[in-house]
Design a protein around this motif. Structure first.
Motif, mmCIF file in Angstrom:
data_model
loop_
_atom_site.group_PDB
_atom_site.id
_atom_site.type_symbol
_atom_site.label_atom_id
_atom_site.label_comp_id
_atom_site.label_asym_id
_atom_site.label_seq_id
_atom_site.Cartn_x
_atom_site.Cartn_y
_atom_site.Cartn_z
ATOM 1 N N GLY A 1 0.780 -1.233 0.000
ATOM 2 C CA GLY A 1 0.000 0.000 0.000
ATOM 3 C C GLY A 1 0.813 1.284 0.000
ATOM 4 N N PHE A 2 2.132 1.189 -0.136
ATOM 5 C CA PHE A 2 2.950 2.398 -0.221
ATOM 6 C C PHE A 2 2.779 2.995 -1.609
ATOM 7 C CE2 PHE A 2 4.792 0.299 3.337
ATOM 8 C CZ PHE A 2 5.332 1.296 4.126
ATOM 9 N N GLN A 3 2.512 4.298 -1.655
ATOM 10 C CA GLN A 3 2.262 4.955 -2.928
ATOM 11 C C GLN A 3 3.562 5.487 -3.512
ATOM 12 O OE1 GLN A 3 -0.639 7.971 -2.219
ATOM 13 N NE2 GLN A 3 -2.264 6.517 -1.781
ATOM 14 N N MET A 4 3.630 5.467 -4.848
ATOM 15 C CA MET A 4 4.784 5.985 -5.560
ATOM 16 C C MET A 4 4.575 7.468 -5.821
ATOM 17 S SD MET A 4 7.665 5.431 -6.963
ATOM 18 C CE MET A 4 8.131 3.952 -7.800
ATOM 19 N N TYR A 5 5.593 8.267 -5.586
ATOM 20 C CA TYR A 5 5.531 9.702 -5.854
ATOM 21 C C TYR A 5 5.568 9.938 -7.362
ATOM 22 C CZ TYR A 5 7.077 14.548 -6.073
ATOM 23 O OH TYR A 5 7.196 15.872 -6.362
ATOM 24 N N SER A 6 4.670 10.793 -7.857
ATOM 25 C CA SER A 6 4.582 11.020 -9.297
ATOM 26 C C SER A 6 5.593 12.033 -9.812
ATOM 27 C CB SER A 6 3.177 11.490 -9.655
ATOM 28 O OG SER A 6 2.939 12.770 -9.098
ATOM 29 N N GLY A 7 6.043 12.943 -8.969
ATOM 30 C CA GLY A 7 7.032 13.923 -9.403
ATOM 31 C C GLY A 7 6.453 15.134 -10.086
ATOM 32 N N THR A 8 5.121 15.311 -10.055
ATOM 33 C CA THR A 8 4.506 16.423 -10.764
ATOM 34 C C THR A 8 4.147 17.589 -9.850
ATOM 35 O OG1 THR A 8 2.333 15.425 -10.501
ATOM 36 C CG2 THR A 8 3.541 14.893 -12.511
ATOM 37 N N LYS A 9 4.236 17.400 -8.545
ATOM 38 C CA LYS A 9 3.860 18.462 -7.613
ATOM 39 C C LYS A 9 5.032 19.397 -7.354
ATOM 40 C CE LYS A 9 0.498 15.533 -5.349
ATOM 41 N NZ LYS A 9 0.116 14.841 -4.141
ATOM 42 N N ALA A 10 4.719 20.652 -7.087
ATOM 43 C CA ALA A 10 5.760 21.631 -6.788
ATOM 44 C C ALA A 10 6.258 21.442 -5.364
ATOM 45 C CB ALA A 10 5.211 23.044 -6.967
ATOM 46 N N GLY A 11 7.457 21.914 -5.107
ATOM 47 C CA GLY A 11 8.004 21.836 -3.759
ATOM 48 C C GLY A 11 9.195 20.901 -3.689
ATOM 49 N N GLN A 12 9.655 20.673 -2.466
ATOM 50 C CA GLN A 12 10.816 19.825 -2.260
ATOM 51 C C GLN A 12 10.487 18.369 -2.583
ATOM 52 O OE1 GLN A 12 12.589 20.160 1.580
ATOM 53 N NE2 GLN A 12 13.868 18.375 1.299
ATOM 54 N N LYS A 13 11.431 17.694 -3.179
ATOM 55 C CA LYS A 13 11.247 16.285 -3.498
ATOM 56 C C LYS A 13 11.204 15.473 -2.205
ATOM 57 C CE LYS A 13 14.866 16.421 -6.308
ATOM 58 N NZ LYS A 13 15.911 15.940 -7.226
ATOM 59 N N PRO A 14 10.413 14.398 -2.171
ATOM 60 C CA PRO A 14 10.340 13.567 -0.956
ATOM 61 C C PRO A 14 11.534 12.623 -0.864
ATOM 62 C CG PRO A 14 8.950 12.645 -2.638
ATOM 63 C CD PRO A 14 9.480 13.953 -3.192
ATOM 64 N N TYR A 15 11.715 12.058 0.315
ATOM 65 C CA TYR A 15 12.707 11.006 0.488
ATOM 66 C C TYR A 15 12.107 9.701 -0.028
ATOM 67 C CZ TYR A 15 15.370 14.172 3.395
ATOM 68 O OH TYR A 15 16.091 15.243 3.846
ATOM 69 N N ARG A 16 12.952 8.782 -0.389
ATOM 70 C CA ARG A 16 12.463 7.481 -0.853
ATOM 71 C C ARG A 16 11.699 6.804 0.268
ATOM 72 N NH1 ARG A 16 13.852 5.264 -5.313
ATOM 73 N NH2 ARG A 16 15.463 6.131 -6.636
ATOM 74 N N ARG A 17 10.611 6.142 -0.075
ATOM 75 C CA ARG A 17 9.735 5.537 0.921
ATOM 76 C C ARG A 17 10.439 4.422 1.682
ATOM 77 N NH1 ARG A 17 6.010 2.924 -3.768
ATOM 78 N NH2 ARG A 17 7.759 1.928 -4.765
ATOM 79 N N GLU A 18 11.344 3.697 1.017
ATOM 80 C CA GLU A 18 12.052 2.640 1.737
ATOM 81 C C GLU A 18 13.038 3.209 2.757
ATOM 82 O OE1 GLU A 18 13.584 3.180 -2.411
ATOM 83 O OE2 GLU A 18 11.705 2.366 -1.717
ATOM 84 N N TYR A 19 13.610 4.378 2.478
ATOM 85 C CA TYR A 19 14.504 5.021 3.456
ATOM 86 C C TYR A 19 13.716 5.449 4.694
ATOM 87 C CZ TYR A 19 17.876 5.541 -0.411
ATOM 88 O OH TYR A 19 18.722 5.342 -1.445
ATOM 89 N N LEU A 20 12.545 6.021 4.477
ATOM 90 C CA LEU A 20 11.725 6.464 5.604
ATOM 91 C C LEU A 20 11.216 5.287 6.429
ATOM 92 C CD1 LEU A 20 9.731 9.335 3.877
ATOM 93 C CD2 LEU A 20 11.659 9.535 5.459
ATOM 94 N N LEU A 21 10.859 4.196 5.781
ATOM 95 C CA LEU A 21 10.417 3.006 6.508
ATOM 96 C C LEU A 21 11.560 2.424 7.335
ATOM 97 C CD1 LEU A 21 8.229 0.969 7.166
ATOM 98 C CD2 LEU A 21 8.895 -0.289 5.104
#
Length: 70
Positions: A45-65
């Motif tokens: 159920g982890f969602q993939m970031y699309s990269g289309t939103k403005a702002g700072q890029k997120p950290y990879r979901r596996e790093y945060l987990l």
């Protein structure tokens, strides 16, 4: 890249040789690292970031987990 990229753990630096040298062989973080790498995050159920939103890029979901579990 749509993600914030950290240091490559296998990149050779002056001292110590790699970032893995900072972590002892018996440290539990190595088990967490291997465990999260073995998971199929999309199926959980982890969602993939699309990269289309403005702002700072997120950290990879596996790093945060990995950080959350540690």
């Amino acid at each position: 890249m749509p993600y914030i990229e950290g240091e490559d753990r296998h990149q050779i630096h002056l001292l110590p040789n790699t970032l893995d040298d900072f972590v002892a062989e018996e440290n539990p973080v190595r088990v967490i690292d291997a465990y999260v790498d073995s998971l199929a995050l999309e199926e959980l159920g982890f969602q993939m970031y699309s990269g289309t939103k403005a702002g700072q890029k997120p950290y990879r979901r596996e790093y945060l987990l990995k950080l959350y579990l540690y």
